[in-house]
Design a protein around this motif. Structure first.
Motif, PDB file in Angstrom:
ATOM      1  N   ILE A  42       0.858  -1.183   0.000  1.00 58.63           N
ATOM      2  CA  ILE A  42       0.000   0.000   0.000  1.00 58.63           C
ATOM      3  C   ILE A  42       0.890   1.227   0.000  1.00 58.63           C
ATOM      4  CG2 ILE A  42      -1.819   1.268   1.212  1.00 58.63           C
ATOM      5  CD1 ILE A  42      -2.504  -1.414   2.605  1.00 58.63           C
ATOM      6  N   GLY A  43       0.579   2.155  -0.867  1.00 63.85           N
ATOM      7  CA  GLY A  43       1.315   3.408  -0.921  1.00 63.85           C
ATOM      8  C   GLY A  43       0.363   4.574  -0.796  1.00 63.85           C
ATOM      9  N   GLY A  44       0.747   5.572  -0.021  1.00 63.20           N
ATOM     10  CA  GLY A  44      -0.053   6.776   0.129  1.00 63.20           C
ATOM     11  C   GLY A  44       0.827   8.001  -0.026  1.00 63.20           C
ATOM     12  N   ILE A  45       0.260   9.047  -0.608  1.00 64.57           N
ATOM     13  CA  ILE A  45       1.018  10.275  -0.849  1.00 64.57           C
ATOM     14  C   ILE A  45       0.060  11.462  -0.791  1.00 64.57           C
ATOM     15  CG2 ILE A  45       0.774  10.171  -3.363  1.00 64.57           C
ATOM     16  CD1 ILE A  45       3.732  11.131  -3.485  1.00 64.57           C
ATOM     17  N   THR A  46       0.594  12.611  -0.412  1.00 63.35           N
ATOM     18  CA  THR A  46      -0.189  13.840  -0.401  1.00 63.35           C
ATOM     19  C   THR A  46       0.519  14.900  -1.230  1.00 63.35           C
ATOM     20  OG1 THR A  46      -1.301  15.486   0.994  1.00 63.35           O
ATOM     21  CG2 THR A  46       0.857  14.745   1.724  1.00 63.35           C
ATOM     22  N   ASN A  47      -0.215  15.952  -1.568  1.00 58.74           N
ATOM     23  CA  ASN A  47       0.383  17.071  -2.305  1.00 58.74           C
ATOM     24  C   ASN A  47       1.176  17.938  -1.320  1.00 58.74           C
ATOM     25  OD1 ASN A  47      -1.638  18.432  -0.924  1.00 58.74           O
ATOM     26  ND2 ASN A  47      -2.799  18.973  -2.737  1.00 58.74           N
ATOM     27  N   THR A  48       1.306  19.200  -1.588  1.00 57.23           N
ATOM     28  CA  THR A  48       2.100  20.084  -0.730  1.00 57.23           C
ATOM     29  C   THR A  48       1.381  20.465   0.558  1.00 57.23           C
ATOM     30  OG1 THR A  48       1.337  22.007  -1.976  1.00 57.23           O
ATOM     31  CG2 THR A  48       3.434  21.018  -2.647  1.00 57.23           C
ATOM     32  N   ASN A  49       0.184  19.953   0.767  1.00 59.47           N
ATOM     33  CA  ASN A  49      -0.553  20.208   2.003  1.00 59.47           C
ATOM     34  C   ASN A  49      -0.404  19.026   2.956  1.00 59.47           C
ATOM     35  OD1 ASN A  49      -1.649  22.667   1.068  1.00 59.47           O
ATOM     36  ND2 ASN A  49      -3.217  21.548  -0.050  1.00 59.47           N
ATOM     37  N   ALA A  50      -0.058  19.304   4.204  1.00 58.68           N
ATOM     38  CA  ALA A  50      -0.063  18.261   5.227  1.00 58.68           C
ATOM     39  C   ALA A  50      -1.502  17.816   5.427  1.00 58.68           C
ATOM     40  CB  ALA A  50       0.513  18.798   6.532  1.00 58.68           C
ATOM     41  N   ARG A  51      -1.692  16.541   5.740  1.00 60.05           N
ATOM     42  CA  ARG A  51      -3.056  16.053   5.969  1.00 60.05           C
ATOM     43  C   ARG A  51      -3.044  14.762   6.761  1.00 60.05           C
ATOM     44  NH1 ARG A  51      -5.939  16.493   1.314  1.00 60.05           N
ATOM     45  NH2 ARG A  51      -4.254  17.552   0.293  1.00 60.05           N
ATOM     46  N   ASN A  52      -4.191  14.462   7.350  1.00 61.76           N
ATOM     47  CA  ASN A  52      -4.411  13.190   8.024  1.00 61.76           C
ATOM     48  C   ASN A  52      -5.132  12.275   7.043  1.00 61.76           C
ATOM     49  OD1 ASN A  52      -3.376  14.239  10.425  1.00 61.76           O
ATOM     50  ND2 ASN A  52      -5.361  15.039  11.012  1.00 61.76           N
ATOM     51  N   ILE A  53      -4.624  11.064   6.911  1.00 62.42           N
ATOM     52  CA  ILE A  53      -5.215  10.090   5.994  1.00 62.42           C
ATOM     53  C   ILE A  53      -5.410   8.787   6.752  1.00 62.42           C
ATOM     54  CG2 ILE A  53      -4.746   8.646   3.971  1.00 62.42           C
ATOM     55  CD1 ILE A  53      -3.450  10.947   2.629  1.00 62.42           C
ATOM     56  N   GLY A  54      -6.582   8.194   6.568  1.00 58.40           N
ATOM     57  CA  GLY A  54      -6.872   6.905   7.181  1.00 58.40           C
ATOM     58  C   GLY A  54      -6.924   5.807   6.141  1.00 58.40           C
ATOM     59  N   VAL A  55      -6.523   4.603   6.552  1.00 56.75           N
ATOM     60  CA  VAL A  55      -6.536   3.446   5.671  1.00 56.75           C
ATOM     61  C   VAL A  55      -7.286   2.318   6.365  1.00 56.75           C
ATOM     62  CG1 VAL A  55      -5.127   1.746   4.448  1.00 56.75           C
ATOM     63  CG2 VAL A  55      -4.284   4.081   4.722  1.00 56.75           C
ATOM     64  N   ASP A  56      -8.366   1.853   5.748  1.00 60.87           N
ATOM     65  CA  ASP A  56      -9.101   0.694   6.239  1.00 60.87           C
ATOM     66  C   ASP A  56      -8.591  -0.533   5.495  1.00 60.87           C
ATOM     67  OD1 ASP A  56     -10.901   1.872   8.130  1.00 60.87           O
ATOM     68  OD2 ASP A  56     -11.991   2.738   6.437  1.00 60.87           O
ATOM     69  N   LEU A  57      -8.362  -1.618   6.224  1.00 56.40           N
ATOM     70  CA  LEU A  57      -7.777  -2.815   5.632  1.00 56.40           C
ATOM     71  C   LEU A  57      -8.796  -3.925   5.402  1.00 56.40           C
ATOM     72  CD1 LEU A  57      -4.449  -2.939   7.697  1.00 56.40           C
ATOM     73  CD2 LEU A  57      -4.890  -1.877   5.464  1.00 56.40           C
ATOM     74  N   GLY A  58     -10.057  -3.563   5.170  1.00 54.24           N
ATOM     75  CA  GLY A  58     -11.124  -4.530   4.968  1.00 54.24           C
ATOM     76  C   GLY A  58     -10.906  -5.477   3.800  1.00 54.24           C
ATOM     77  N   PHE A  59     -10.100  -5.101   2.849  1.00 53.44           N
ATOM     78  CA  PHE A  59      -9.839  -5.936   1.679  1.00 53.44           C
ATOM     79  C   PHE A  59      -8.932  -7.128   1.984  1.00 53.44           C
ATOM     80  CE2 PHE A  59      -6.703  -2.585   1.893  1.00 53.44           C
ATOM     81  CZ  PHE A  59      -5.519  -3.261   1.728  1.00 53.44           C
ATOM     82  N   LEU A  60      -8.328  -7.180   3.184  1.00 51.82           N
ATOM     83  CA  LEU A  60      -7.384  -8.243   3.509  1.00 51.82           C
ATOM     84  C   LEU A  60      -8.017  -9.617   3.599  1.00 51.82           C
ATOM     85  CD1 LEU A  60      -5.045  -6.671   6.216  1.00 51.82           C
ATOM     86  CD2 LEU A  60      -4.532  -7.141   3.821  1.00 51.82           C
ATOM     87  N   GLY A  61      -9.280  -9.694   3.930  1.00 50.78           N
ATOM     88  CA  GLY A  61      -9.887 -10.997   4.139  1.00 50.78           C
ATOM     89  C   GLY A  61      -9.613 -11.500   5.549  1.00 50.78           C
ATOM     90  N   LYS A  62      -9.895 -12.787   5.761  1.00 52.29           N
ATOM     91  CA  LYS A  62      -9.792 -13.366   7.101  1.00 52.29           C
ATOM     92  C   LYS A  62      -8.346 -13.563   7.525  1.00 52.29           C
ATOM     93  CE  LYS A  62     -14.133 -15.832   6.734  1.00 52.29           C
ATOM     94  NZ  LYS A  62     -14.792 -17.130   6.766  1.00 52.29           N
ATOM     95  N   GLY A  63      -8.160 -13.609   8.824  1.00 54.47           N
ATOM     96  CA  GLY A  63      -6.861 -13.943   9.375  1.00 54.47           C
ATOM     97  C   GLY A  63      -6.061 -12.743   9.832  1.00 54.47           C
TER      98      GLY A  63
END
Length: 109
Positions: A42-63
């Motif tokens: 997973i890669g995340g990036i922002t522009n020249t503005n600082a920000r808070n970003i959340g990532v939900d991992l629901g796609f992982l499946g069981k386990g």
């Protein structure tokens, strides 16, 4: 780039089995998840503005999975943390201007 970031880039596969856009808006930010075999990147990036970003991992499946999380620091270094995650895990990132993060997720042993 710091050595830690170079090491992560060297291990990225050239072929992907699945790609998901998790969040983002053109010109502002993007979070993309890619899977090769049973490993997610997973890669995340922002522009020249600082920000808070959340990532939900629901796609992982069981386990349970082990996540190696790489985040950049103000001094140009990279912090690496490892944690156990599941599909119900939500990760939060406080990104610096033009900042980002990488996560490598593998099934837990």
């Amino acid at each position: 780039l710091p050595q830690e970031a170079q090491d992560v880039l060297k291990t990225l596969p050239a072929k992907w089995d699945d790609i998901k856009l998790l969040a983002g808006y053109p010109g502002e930010s993007a979070i993309i998840a890619r899977r090769s075999g049973s490993t997610w990147y997973i890669g995340g990036i922002t522009n020249t503005n600082a920000r808070n970003i959340g990532v939900d991992l629901g796609f992982l499946g069981k386990g349970r999975h082990t996540a190696s999380i790489y985040t950049d620091n103000e001094d140009g270094s990279v912090s690496i943390t490892t944690k156990t995650v599941t599909a119900s895990t939500h990760l939060d990132f406080n990104l610096m201007p033009s900042g980002g993060f990488d996560i490598k997720i593998v099934p837990a042993k």
